[in-house]
Design a protein around this motif. Structure first.
Motif, PDB file in Angstrom:
ATOM      1  N   LEU A  86      16.350  32.345  30.395  1.00 50.89           N
ATOM      2  CA  LEU A  86      17.011  33.265  29.479  1.00 50.89           C
ATOM      3  C   LEU A  86      16.306  34.606  29.512  1.00 50.89           C
ATOM      4  N   GLU A  87      17.098  35.663  29.630  1.00 46.99           N
ATOM      5  CA  GLU A  87      16.580  37.024  29.652  1.00 46.99           C
ATOM      6  C   GLU A  87      16.841  37.662  28.289  1.00 46.99           C
ATOM      7  N   THR A  88      15.889  38.454  27.800  1.00 48.80           N
ATOM      8  CA  THR A  88      15.998  39.033  26.458  1.00 48.80           C
ATOM      9  C   THR A  88      15.006  40.179  26.324  1.00 48.80           C
ATOM     10  N   PRO A  89      15.295  41.162  25.474  1.00 54.18           N
ATOM     11  CA  PRO A  89      14.332  42.246  25.286  1.00 54.18           C
ATOM     12  C   PRO A  89      13.001  41.794  24.697  1.00 54.18           C
ATOM     13  N   ASP A  90      12.991  40.692  23.952  1.00 54.45           N
ATOM     14  CA  ASP A  90      11.758  40.200  23.331  1.00 54.45           C
ATOM     15  C   ASP A  90      11.606  38.709  23.614  1.00 54.45           C
ATOM     16  N   PRO A  91      11.119  38.357  24.799  1.00 52.04           N
ATOM     17  CA  PRO A  91      11.060  36.941  25.181  1.00 52.04           C
ATOM     18  C   PRO A  91      10.145  36.103  24.301  1.00 52.04           C
ATOM     19  N   ASP A  92       9.073  36.682  23.792  1.00 49.32           N
ATOM     20  CA  ASP A  92       8.188  35.898  22.930  1.00 49.32           C
ATOM     21  C   ASP A  92       8.901  35.480  21.653  1.00 49.32           C
ATOM     22  N   ALA A  93       9.633  36.417  21.071  1.00 50.13           N
ATOM     23  CA  ALA A  93      10.343  36.117  19.829  1.00 50.13           C
ATOM     24  C   ALA A  93      11.452  35.092  20.058  1.00 50.13           C
ATOM     25  N   LEU A  94      12.196  35.238  21.157  1.00 53.39           N
ATOM     26  CA  LEU A  94      13.289  34.304  21.415  1.00 53.39           C
ATOM     27  C   LEU A  94      12.751  32.908  21.715  1.00 53.39           C
ATOM     28  N   ALA A  95      11.682  32.826  22.486  1.00 53.48           N
ATOM     29  CA  ALA A  95      11.075  31.522  22.763  1.00 53.48           C
ATOM     30  C   ALA A  95      10.607  30.864  21.475  1.00 53.48           C
ATOM     31  N   GLN A  96      10.028  31.645  20.580  1.00 52.50           N
ATOM     32  CA  GLN A  96       9.565  31.097  19.306  1.00 52.50           C
ATOM     33  C   GLN A  96      10.741  30.597  18.466  1.00 52.50           C
ATOM     34  N   LYS A  97      11.841  31.368  18.443  1.00 52.22           N
ATOM     35  CA  LYS A  97      12.993  30.968  17.636  1.00 52.22           C
ATOM     36  C   LYS A  97      13.611  29.676  18.157  1.00 52.22           C
ATOM     37  N   TRP A  98      13.806  29.591  19.480  1.00 50.55           N
ATOM     38  CA  TRP A  98      14.342  28.357  20.047  1.00 50.55           C
ATOM     39  C   TRP A  98      13.378  27.194  19.812  1.00 50.55           C
ATOM     40  N   LEU A 109      11.408  26.777  17.248  1.00 45.73           N
ATOM     41  CA  LEU A 109      11.555  26.339  15.860  1.00 45.73           C
ATOM     42  C   LEU A 109      12.768  25.433  15.691  1.00 45.73           C
ATOM     43  N   VAL A 110      13.849  25.755  16.376  1.00 44.41           N
ATOM     44  CA  VAL A 110      15.055  24.927  16.287  1.00 44.41           C
ATOM     45  C   VAL A 110      14.775  23.510  16.774  1.00 44.41           C
ATOM     46  N   PHE A 111      14.056  23.395  17.891  1.00 42.32           N
ATOM     47  CA  PHE A 111      13.852  22.095  18.517  1.00 42.32           C
ATOM     48  C   PHE A 111      12.548  21.413  18.109  1.00 42.32           C
ATOM     49  N   GLY A 112      11.766  22.064  17.246  1.00 45.68           N
ATOM     50  CA  GLY A 112      10.487  21.484  16.859  1.00 45.68           C
ATOM     51  C   GLY A 112       9.468  21.526  17.976  1.00 45.68           C
ATOM     52  N   LEU A 113       9.530  22.574  18.812  1.00 47.03           N
ATOM     53  CA  LEU A 113       8.626  22.727  19.947  1.00 47.03           C
ATOM     54  C   LEU A 113       7.803  23.995  19.788  1.00 47.03           C
ATOM     55  N   THR A 114       6.656  24.034  20.446  1.00 45.66           N
ATOM     56  CA  THR A 114       5.804  25.221  20.454  1.00 45.66           C
ATOM     57  C   THR A 114       5.906  25.898  21.805  1.00 45.66           C
ATOM     58  N   ALA A 115       6.236  27.182  21.787  1.00 44.34           N
ATOM     59  CA  ALA A 115       6.352  27.918  23.043  1.00 44.34           C
ATOM     60  C   ALA A 115       4.995  28.053  23.713  1.00 44.34           C
ATOM     61  N   ASP A 116       4.972  27.870  25.038  1.00 40.95           N
ATOM     62  CA  ASP A 116       3.756  27.984  25.840  1.00 40.95           C
ATOM     63  C   ASP A 116       4.009  29.015  26.927  1.00 40.95           C
ATOM     64  N   LYS A 117       3.452  30.226  26.741  1.00 42.78           N
ATOM     65  CA  LYS A 117       3.611  31.298  27.730  1.00 42.78           C
ATOM     66  C   LYS A 117       5.084  31.515  28.068  1.00 42.78           C
ATOM     67  N   ARG A 118       5.881  31.701  27.016  1.00 47.60           N
ATOM     68  CA  ARG A 118       7.316  31.964  27.162  1.00 47.60           C
ATOM     69  C   ARG A 118       8.058  30.808  27.828  1.00 47.60           C
ATOM     70  N   ARG A 119       7.573  29.605  27.584  1.00 45.76           N
ATOM     71  CA  ARG A 119       8.233  28.412  28.112  1.00 45.76           C
ATOM     72  C   ARG A 119       8.377  27.389  27.000  1.00 45.76           C
ATOM     73  N   LEU A 120       9.475  26.630  27.058  1.00 42.28           N
ATOM     74  CA  LEU A 120       9.644  25.465  26.200  1.00 42.28           C
ATOM     75  C   LEU A 120       9.844  24.249  27.088  1.00 42.28           C
ATOM     76  N   PHE A 121       9.016  23.245  26.884  1.00 39.59           N
ATOM     77  CA  PHE A 121       9.079  22.039  27.706  1.00 39.59           C
ATOM     78  C   PHE A 121       9.932  20.995  26.992  1.00 39.59           C
ATOM     79  N   LEU A 122      11.116  20.758  27.550  1.00 37.45           N
ATOM     80  CA  LEU A 122      12.012  19.745  27.022  1.00 37.45           C
ATOM     81  C   LEU A 122      11.624  18.378  27.583  1.00 37.45           C
TER      82      LEU A 122
END
Length: 239
Positions: A157-169, A171-184
């Motif tokens: 996913l591309e976005t002007p603020d990748p850190d914020a978007l990774a954090q928001k997603w 929170l939805v899934f109960g995951l912690t972003a790691d260097k702009r990544r979410l491990f499903l």
């Protein structure tokens, strides 16, 4: 609530010719045309890859959200559908975050909620709980017999603020972003910097990757290394 699975990725296109090209290039089985998407002003084609799904949607009315999506930024990655094992907890979580659920359904074999793209950002997100866990209503009857071997590995996913978007997603899934990544449970979501919120890449493992690349070149699709461009999305072969 366990980490979600990535079950379905969706491309919004101007024509179902995109689905025909994908079927030929990727070596997919027959698609399922889901009449239920007419509710959203769409026609579609759903391909099974392993127990995951690649969908092409085409708007049929000017008022369809997919039409507005294409008019705003062109064809491309439109929607991502994730599987949860606890829909009640997920709905409670997103409601608490102030993320609107714009469509909900509870059937004997599946529950689903679509999250408002203006609230979550990046794409339309659906979170679904199939019953039993390995089933998938949206793949249509007999999808296992039509499934091609392979799997999704990631989405970007591309976005002007990748850190914020990774954090928001996260929170939805109960995951912690790691260097702009979410491990499903079975894939990775990457968040990169760009001019607008947009899903720009799908990652695959396919058993005949070299043949896929050759077929893409025969179709005159843009190919760079192991990546193919079609309908505003990059398909990256990881093997």
């Amino acid at each position: 609530m366990s980490p979600p699975r990535l079950r379905q990725l969706v491309i919004a296109a101007n024509s179902l010719d995109t689905a025909d090209i994908l079927q030929s290039v990727l070596g997919l089985g027959e698609p399922f045309p889901d009449p239920g998407v007419g509710e959203f002003g769409l026609v579609n084609a759903v391909f099974a890859i392993g127990d995951q799904f690649l969908e092409v949607v085409v708007p049929t009315t000017d008022k369809a959200p997919a039409r507005r999506f294409i008019d705003r930024g062109g064809e491309g990655g439109y929607m991502a559908i994730f599987q949860t094992d606890d829909m009640a907890a997920l709905r409670t979580r997103v409601d608490g975050l102030g993320i609107r659920r714009v469509w909900n359904i509870d059937l004997p074999d599946i529950s689903a909620s679509h999250l408002h793209p203006a609230d979550i950002g990046g794409a339309i997100v659906s979170v679904d709980e199939p019953r039993p866990a390995g089933s998938w209503r949206w793949g249509g009857p007999g999808w296992r017999e039509r499934s091609a071997p392979g799997r999704f590995t990631h989405a970007v996913l591309e976005t002007p603020d990748p850190d914020a978007l990774a954090q928001k997603w996260g929170l939805v899934f109960g995951l912690t972003a790691d260097k702009r990544r979410l491990f499903l449970a079975d894939a990775v979501l990457y968040f990169t910097e760009g001019p607008a919120d947009r899903m720009i890449e799908f990652g695959f493992e396919l058993p005949d990757a070299d043949q896929v690349i050759a077929r893409a070149k025969e179709k005159d699709l843009p190919v760079e290394d192991r990546s193919i461009s079609i309908a505003g999305i990059t398909l990256k072969l990881e093997n």
